[in-house]
Design a protein around this motif. Structure first.
Motif, PDB file in Angstrom:
ATOM      1  N   ALA A 149      -9.837   8.003  14.539  1.00 25.17           N
ATOM      2  CA  ALA A 149      -9.576   9.466  14.787  1.00 25.17           C
ATOM      3  C   ALA A 149     -11.129   9.978  15.075  1.00 25.17           C
ATOM      4  O   ALA A 149     -11.104  10.938  15.985  1.00 25.17           O
ATOM      5  CB  ALA A 149      -8.780  10.054  13.632  1.00 25.17           C
ATOM      6  N   VAL A 150     -11.993   9.942  14.128  1.00 18.00           N
ATOM      7  CA  VAL A 150     -13.118  10.781  13.969  1.00 18.00           C
ATOM      8  C   VAL A 150     -14.122  10.284  14.702  1.00 18.00           C
ATOM      9  O   VAL A 150     -15.160  10.932  15.421  1.00 18.00           O
ATOM     10  CB  VAL A 150     -13.622  10.720  12.408  1.00 18.00           C
ATOM     11  N   LEU A 151     -14.539   8.699  14.886  1.00 17.98           N
ATOM     12  CA  LEU A 151     -15.571   8.090  15.454  1.00 17.98           C
ATOM     13  C   LEU A 151     -15.149   7.409  16.683  1.00 17.98           C
ATOM     14  O   LEU A 151     -16.014   7.086  17.271  1.00 17.98           O
ATOM     15  CB  LEU A 151     -16.002   7.044  14.392  1.00 17.98           C
ATOM     16  N   GLY A 152     -13.777   7.024  17.046  1.00 14.83           N
ATOM     17  CA  GLY A 152     -13.440   6.446  18.302  1.00 14.83           C
ATOM     18  C   GLY A 152     -13.542   5.172  17.911  1.00 14.83           C
ATOM     19  O   GLY A 152     -13.096   4.244  19.045  1.00 14.83           O
ATOM     20  N   ASP A 153     -13.625   4.618  16.832  1.00 24.98           N
ATOM     21  CA  ASP A 153     -13.591   2.945  16.743  1.00 24.98           C
ATOM     22  C   ASP A 153     -13.237   2.729  15.140  1.00 24.98           C
ATOM     23  O   ASP A 153     -13.832   3.087  14.332  1.00 24.98           O
ATOM     24  CB  ASP A 153     -15.003   2.763  16.795  1.00 24.98           C
ATOM     25  N   ALA A 154     -11.976   2.103  15.174  1.00 31.16           N
ATOM     26  CA  ALA A 154     -11.492   1.753  14.058  1.00 31.16           C
ATOM     27  C   ALA A 154     -12.148   0.830  12.981  1.00 31.16           C
ATOM     28  O   ALA A 154     -11.882   0.687  11.879  1.00 31.16           O
ATOM     29  CB  ALA A 154      -9.923   1.224  14.039  1.00 31.16           C
ATOM     30  N   MET A 155     -13.116  -0.195  13.699  1.00 30.69           N
ATOM     31  CA  MET A 155     -14.099  -0.693  12.788  1.00 30.69           C
ATOM     32  C   MET A 155     -15.210   0.002  12.077  1.00 30.69           C
ATOM     33  O   MET A 155     -15.947  -0.612  11.607  1.00 30.69           O
ATOM     34  CB  MET A 155     -14.558  -1.902  13.699  1.00 30.69           C
ATOM     35  N   ARG A 156     -15.437   1.346  12.616  1.00 33.44           N
ATOM     36  CA  ARG A 156     -16.529   2.045  11.830  1.00 33.44           C
ATOM     37  C   ARG A 156     -15.826   2.559  10.571  1.00 33.44           C
ATOM     38  O   ARG A 156     -16.107   3.752  10.439  1.00 33.44           O
ATOM     39  CB  ARG A 156     -16.923   3.036  12.952  1.00 33.44           C
ATOM     40  N   ALA A 157     -15.488   1.787   9.629  1.00 33.37           N
ATOM     41  CA  ALA A 157     -15.142   2.016   8.482  1.00 33.37           C
ATOM     42  C   ALA A 157     -15.709   1.022   7.452  1.00 33.37           C
ATOM     43  O   ALA A 157     -15.587  -0.087   7.872  1.00 33.37           O
ATOM     44  CB  ALA A 157     -13.654   2.224   8.059  1.00 33.37           C
ATOM     45  N   ARG A 158     -16.336   1.444   6.454  1.00 38.07           N
ATOM     46  CA  ARG A 158     -16.811   0.501   5.284  1.00 38.07           C
ATOM     47  C   ARG A 158     -16.087   0.814   4.035  1.00 38.07           C
ATOM     48  O   ARG A 158     -15.826   1.993   3.701  1.00 38.07           O
ATOM     49  CB  ARG A 158     -18.466   1.060   5.409  1.00 38.07           C
ATOM     50  N   PHE A 159     -16.184  -0.383   3.395  1.00 37.01           N
ATOM     51  CA  PHE A 159     -15.110  -0.239   2.106  1.00 37.01           C
ATOM     52  C   PHE A 159     -15.851  -0.561   0.880  1.00 37.01           C
ATOM     53  O   PHE A 159     -17.045  -1.582   0.815  1.00 37.01           O
ATOM     54  CB  PHE A 159     -13.924  -1.337   2.316  1.00 37.01           C
ATOM     55  N   PHE A 160     -15.768   0.019  -0.044  1.00 40.73           N
ATOM     56  CA  PHE A 160     -16.473   0.063  -1.539  1.00 40.73           C
ATOM     57  C   PHE A 160     -15.566   0.003  -2.574  1.00 40.73           C
ATOM     58  O   PHE A 160     -14.628   0.929  -2.838  1.00 40.73           O
ATOM     59  CB  PHE A 160     -17.166   1.434  -1.584  1.00 40.73           C
ATOM     60  N   PRO A 161     -15.379  -1.523  -2.827  1.00 39.42           N
ATOM     61  CA  PRO A 161     -14.324  -1.433  -3.996  1.00 39.42           C
ATOM     62  C   PRO A 161     -14.577  -0.827  -5.291  1.00 39.42           C
ATOM     63  O   PRO A 161     -15.751  -0.840  -5.800  1.00 39.42           O
ATOM     64  CB  PRO A 161     -14.369  -3.057  -4.206  1.00 39.42           C
ATOM     65  N   VAL A 162     -13.647  -0.166  -5.802  1.00 40.61           N
ATOM     66  CA  VAL A 162     -13.973   0.590  -7.038  1.00 40.61           C
ATOM     67  C   VAL A 162     -12.682   0.218  -8.078  1.00 40.61           C
ATOM     68  O   VAL A 162     -11.691  -0.148  -7.631  1.00 40.61           O
ATOM     69  CB  VAL A 162     -13.907   2.083  -6.691  1.00 40.61           C
ATOM     70  N   SER A 163     -13.176   0.227  -9.318  1.00 40.37           N
ATOM     71  CA  SER A 163     -12.087  -0.184 -10.383  1.00 40.37           C
ATOM     72  C   SER A 163     -11.207   1.094 -10.714  1.00 40.37           C
ATOM     73  O   SER A 163     -11.576   2.305 -10.224  1.00 40.37           O
ATOM     74  CB  SER A 163     -12.770  -0.676 -11.885  1.00 40.37           C
ATOM     75  N   ASN A 164     -10.342   0.810 -11.624  1.00 43.80           N
ATOM     76  CA  ASN A 164      -9.446   1.826 -11.813  1.00 43.80           C
ATOM     77  C   ASN A 164     -10.258   2.998 -12.546  1.00 43.80           C
ATOM     78  O   ASN A 164      -9.695   4.139 -12.249  1.00 43.80           O
ATOM     79  CB  ASN A 164      -8.263   1.358 -12.921  1.00 43.80           C
ATOM     80  N   GLU A 165     -10.832   2.657 -13.457  1.00 42.26           N
ATOM     81  CA  GLU A 165     -11.823   3.728 -14.109  1.00 42.26           C
ATOM     82  C   GLU A 165     -12.650   4.389 -13.132  1.00 42.26           C
ATOM     83  O   GLU A 165     -12.932   5.713 -13.215  1.00 42.26           O
ATOM     84  CB  GLU A 165     -12.444   2.970 -15.279  1.00 42.26           C
ATOM     85  N   GLN A 166     -13.390   3.901 -12.120  1.00 45.02           N
ATOM     86  CA  GLN A 166     -14.182   4.392 -11.391  1.00 45.02           C
ATOM     87  C   GLN A 166     -13.720   5.271 -10.189  1.00 45.02           C
ATOM     88  O   GLN A 166     -14.445   6.161  -9.730  1.00 45.02           O
ATOM     89  CB  GLN A 166     -15.031   3.344 -10.659  1.00 45.02           C
ATOM     90  N   ARG A 167     -12.475   4.955  -9.814  1.00 45.25           N
ATOM     91  CA  ARG A 167     -11.844   5.419  -8.430  1.00 45.25           C
ATOM     92  C   ARG A 167     -12.180   6.968  -8.380  1.00 45.25           C
ATOM     93  O   ARG A 167     -12.595   7.392  -7.320  1.00 45.25           O
ATOM     94  CB  ARG A 167     -10.751   4.909  -8.179  1.00 45.25           C
ATOM     95  N   LEU A 168     -11.572   7.784  -9.383  1.00 46.36           N
ATOM     96  CA  LEU A 168     -11.370   9.125  -8.866  1.00 46.36           C
ATOM     97  C   LEU A 168     -12.776   9.740  -9.372  1.00 46.36           C
ATOM     98  O   LEU A 168     -13.394  10.738  -8.456  1.00 46.36           O
ATOM     99  CB  LEU A 168     -10.495   9.694  -9.930  1.00 46.36           C
ATOM    100  N   PRO A 169     -13.817   9.461 -10.248  1.00 44.47           N
ATOM    101  CA  PRO A 169     -15.126   9.879 -10.226  1.00 44.47           C
ATOM    102  C   PRO A 169     -15.872   9.540  -8.962  1.00 44.47           C
ATOM    103  O   PRO A 169     -16.684  10.307  -8.559  1.00 44.47           O
ATOM    104  CB  PRO A 169     -15.667   9.235 -11.419  1.00 44.47           C
ATOM    105  N   MET A 170     -15.597   8.554  -8.252  1.00 41.73           N
ATOM    106  CA  MET A 170     -16.319   8.240  -7.238  1.00 41.73           C
ATOM    107  C   MET A 170     -16.021   9.389  -5.806  1.00 41.73           C
ATOM    108  O   MET A 170     -16.817   9.527  -5.356  1.00 41.73           O
ATOM    109  CB  MET A 170     -16.102   6.934  -6.495  1.00 41.73           C
ATOM    110  N   VAL A 171     -14.788   9.680  -6.007  1.00 40.66           N
ATOM    111  CA  VAL A 171     -14.395  10.623  -4.986  1.00 40.66           C
ATOM    112  C   VAL A 171     -15.060  12.207  -5.515  1.00 40.66           C
ATOM    113  O   VAL A 171     -15.626  12.730  -4.706  1.00 40.66           O
ATOM    114  CB  VAL A 171     -12.789  11.010  -4.898  1.00 40.66           C
ATOM    115  N   GLN A 172     -14.869  12.519  -6.703  1.00 41.90           N
ATOM    116  CA  GLN A 172     -15.660  13.737  -7.287  1.00 41.90           C
ATOM    117  C   GLN A 172     -17.035  13.751  -7.079  1.00 41.90           C
ATOM    118  O   GLN A 172     -17.394  14.830  -6.768  1.00 41.90           O
ATOM    119  CB  GLN A 172     -15.336  13.859  -8.750  1.00 41.90           C
ATOM    120  N   GLN A 173     -17.660  12.755  -7.100  1.00 42.06           N
ATOM    121  CA  GLN A 173     -19.132  12.727  -6.802  1.00 42.06           C
ATOM    122  C   GLN A 173     -19.567  12.628  -5.548  1.00 42.06           C
ATOM    123  O   GLN A 173     -20.954  12.636  -4.997  1.00 42.06           O
ATOM    124  CB  GLN A 173     -19.880  11.563  -7.692  1.00 42.06           C
ATOM    125  N   GLY A 174     -18.623  12.393  -4.572  1.00 44.37           N
ATOM    126  CA  GLY A 174     -18.692  12.160  -3.060  1.00 44.37           C
ATOM    127  C   GLY A 174     -19.566  11.172  -2.525  1.00 44.37           C
ATOM    128  O   GLY A 174     -20.068  10.865  -1.668  1.00 44.37           O
TER     129      GLY A 174
END
Length: 341
Positions: A71-96
């Motif tokens: 939707a944003v960049l025109g190419d579905a493959m332009r996403a990168r994935f960062f594995p996060v643990s249960n404990e880390q996941r929400l702080p990763m969002v909060q910290q941007g």
């Protein structure tokens, strides 16, 4: 006194303008500048997120992140994935540190009210269940009275198990695990009588991790509601809308019978609503700060909700889930998109 009042009003105006500016597309601008979407993902939730033998990310949640990139960049493959643990996941969002979290995360009041977080919809309606060895002979949750129940820590599931045991006088011996891999090893080494997890997770783990999948049974009762969905920071209204309406676009397309294979045949039709949805007119894209073809690209490159479900976790996959609550509202499910107008 008047000078103090004027000064206060001036400062309040500056603060208001500053807040408005901060929420006016900062994430979208950053994503476009760097050229990819940063997606917080599960560590290894097969059917939902997995890095295959070729090193490529695939899965149900992965596809929804790819839809945002389309939707944003025109190419579905332009996403990168960062594995996060249960404990880390929400702080990763909060910290941007990630732009969006798609990690089978349950939408609860407690989480939604945390500083800096917003849930942007539900992409999977789940419930917590129990998986047991077939040899245990358990047929219902009540048969687990006094048994050892293993569950991941830092999840809604751990609280559900403790509360359910207390409420129903089941006296579970609850063992908490910070690591999903250690938890699974304990289950399949016979150190747990039952494994408590979202039912989708149990189906995935049984299919991909159990030495002999047929040796394990998922008990029929769900003990909780677990609506899973994407999480974003709550300081950017435009990005929140983009993530939310990207999800809705996959549902809307399925409602309209539009798939990745037949989508082009709808462009020449006379249905005004279809043409608007697919970007033949500009207003929907303009409302989100995107170009008119944003929804077209989502469906063309990733597929509608049904295609995403069937490809990753549906009845013909190893996970083998039925649509159930995740079917369209027109077929008795809960999946429903607000009007695209």
């Amino acid at each position: 006194m008047r000078l103090i009042l004027i000064t206060w009003l001036f400062c309040a105006l500056i603060a208001t303008l500053g807040g408005t500016q901060a929420s006016a597309g900062a994430v979208l601008d950053s994503v476009r500048e760097r050229g990819y979407v940063k997606c917080g993902a599960g560590e290894r939730h097969l059917g939902f997120v997995l890095r295959n033998s070729a090193g490529e990310w695939e899965g149900f949640d992965v596809d929804f992140c790819r839809a945002i990139a389309a939707a944003v960049l025109g190419d579905a493959m332009r996403a990168r994935f960062f594995p996060v643990s249960n404990e880390q996941r929400l702080p990763m969002v909060q910290q941007g540190k990630v732009d969006v979290l798609y990690r089978t995360t349950t939408w609860t009041l407690g989480r939604d009210s945390l500083p800096g977080l917003d849930f942007a919809g539900v992409n999977f309606y789940d419930g917590q269940g129990f998986m047991v060895p077939r040899s245990l002979g358990a047929e219902k949750v009540a048969d687990l009275k006094g048994r050892v129940v293993c569950v991941a820590d830092h999840t809604t599931g751990s609280k559900n198990v403790v509360e359910y045991s207390k409420t129903h006088d089941l006296d579970f011996v609850v063992r908490l695990f910070a690591s999903q891999d250690v938890l699974k090893n304990n289950v399949f080494l016979g150190k747990c009588d039952a494994y408590a997890e979202d039912i989708s997770g149990l189906a995935s783990i049984r299919a991909y991790n159990a030495p002999v999948p047929g040796d394990y049974v998922i008990l029929p009762k769900a003990i909780s509601k677990e609506p899973l969905g994407p999480v974003v920071r709550n300081d950017d209204d435009q990005w929140f809308d983009i993530v939310k309406w990207t999800l809705f676009a996959t549902v809307e397309a399925e409602e309209r019978g539009i798939t990745s294979q037949n989508i082009d045949s709808f462009l020449a039709g006379e249905d005004v609503a279809n043409r608007r949805f697919l970007g033949e007119t500009a207003e929907l894209g303009e409302a989100l700060g995107l170009d008119p073809k944003w929804a077209y690209r989502i469906i063309k490159q990733v597929g509608n909700y049904g295609e995403i479900f069937e490809r990753n976790i549906g009845p013909n996959t190893k996970v083998g889930l039925q649509r159930g609550l995740n079917d369209l509202w027109t077929r008795g499910g809960l999946m429903y998109a607000p009007p695209f107008r």
